[in-house]
Design a protein around this motif. Structure first.
Motif: not given
Length: 283
Positions: A231-251
């Motif tokens: 459960x913790x790892x799944x939440x971490x994976x989803x948060x990492x994906x959100x970070x990539x979309x929000x910041x990596x995509x903008x960059x």
């Protein structure tokens, strides 16, 4: 015109910095949350390894041949980690007049554990959880045939004292209401001396006809650590994906925009066809 342009440029830079500032803080907090989620997942994996080792250790103790209980000199060192659920043996004479009833709910239904002091040859006492009796047999007079008066041999599992009380229920010694097997409190209430700091759950082999039902010790260790870790790892994976979309995509989009703008004049110069626009010849 130039002054206005300069002021406008400064205002734009200020707005740009103000817009970037919340994003920076959001990125920092998100990274901290990501690290925390990963750490929790790793911690649960470690807890799972510890729990599996505990279960294996307890299984070995329970099924090992019965050994004499620890000697009085080693009683202060007895602990859950090193001794709980050891298969032990001891002998002596029951002090039935000092028995204590502790409320219990078992596979036999609601009722009481019967804790009776066993006096050994050296004069020391060990509380024996002789087993379960239903509410209608709580009075010792209803089970006299099951209360031996002579010497008895007991085998069972060594258990660690349960101080203070049960779940949301506190022992009330002055009213003889017990919700946990608190050895020290029971010894004080019954005026017992030289009492072992642990008790023994008598096994079915020590059961006496007409007496309490022994061998009802429940050994259960919840082991949901793998589910928690996933459960913790799944939440971490989803948060990492959100970070990539929000910041990596903008960059990525900013880099592409800068590249297109830098090559814009050359691209315009090379445009031909119907969309090339009107060419104005110099005069």
């Amino acid at each position: 015109m130039s002054e206005t342009g300069t002021v406008t440029g400064e205002d734009g830079d200020a707005r740009s910095k103000a817009a970037r500032s919340p994003s920076l803080w959001l990125a920092v907090l998100s990274l901290i949350a990501l690290a925390l989620l990963i750490a929790l997942g790793v911690w649960q994996i470690e807890r799972r390894a510890w729990k599996l080792a505990l279960i294996d250790r307890v299984e070995q103790r329970v099924h090992a041949p019965a050994q004499p209980i620890p000697s009085p000199g080693s009683w202060p060192a007895v602990s859950a980690a090193s001794d709980e659920y050891r298969h032990v043996s001891l002998s002596g004479r029951f002090l039935h007049e000092s028995e204590t009833l502790v409320q219990a709910v078992t596979e036999e239904g609601p009722g009481y554990w019967v804790l009776t002091p066993l006096q050994r040859d050296d004069g020391t006492l060990v509380l024996i959880n002789r087993g379960f009796v239903p509410s209608e047999r709580r009075d010792a007079s209803t089970r006299r045939d099951g209360n031996p008066q002579g010497r008895v041999e007991i085998t069972g599992l060594l258990r660690i004292t349960e101080p203070k009380g049960g779940f949301l229920r506190t022992n009330v010694p002055q009213h003889n209401r017990w919700y946990s097997r608190d050895v020290a409190a029971i010894a004080t209430a019954r005026g017992l001396r030289e009492v072992a700091p642990f008790f023994v759950d008598a096994d079915a082999g020590s059961q006496i006809a007409g007496g309490p039902i022994g061998g009802l010790t429940v050994i259960r260790f919840p082991n949901n650590h793998l589910i928690y870790a996933l459960t913790w790892f799944a939440l971490a994976f989803m948060l990492a994906g959100r970070l990539f979309v929000t910041f990596g995509g903008g960059l990525f989009r900013r880099k592409r925009f800068v590249h297109d703008k830098a090559g814009g004049s050359d691209a315009d110069a090379r445009r031909t066809g119907s969309d090339a626009g009107t060419i104005v010849e110099p005069t």
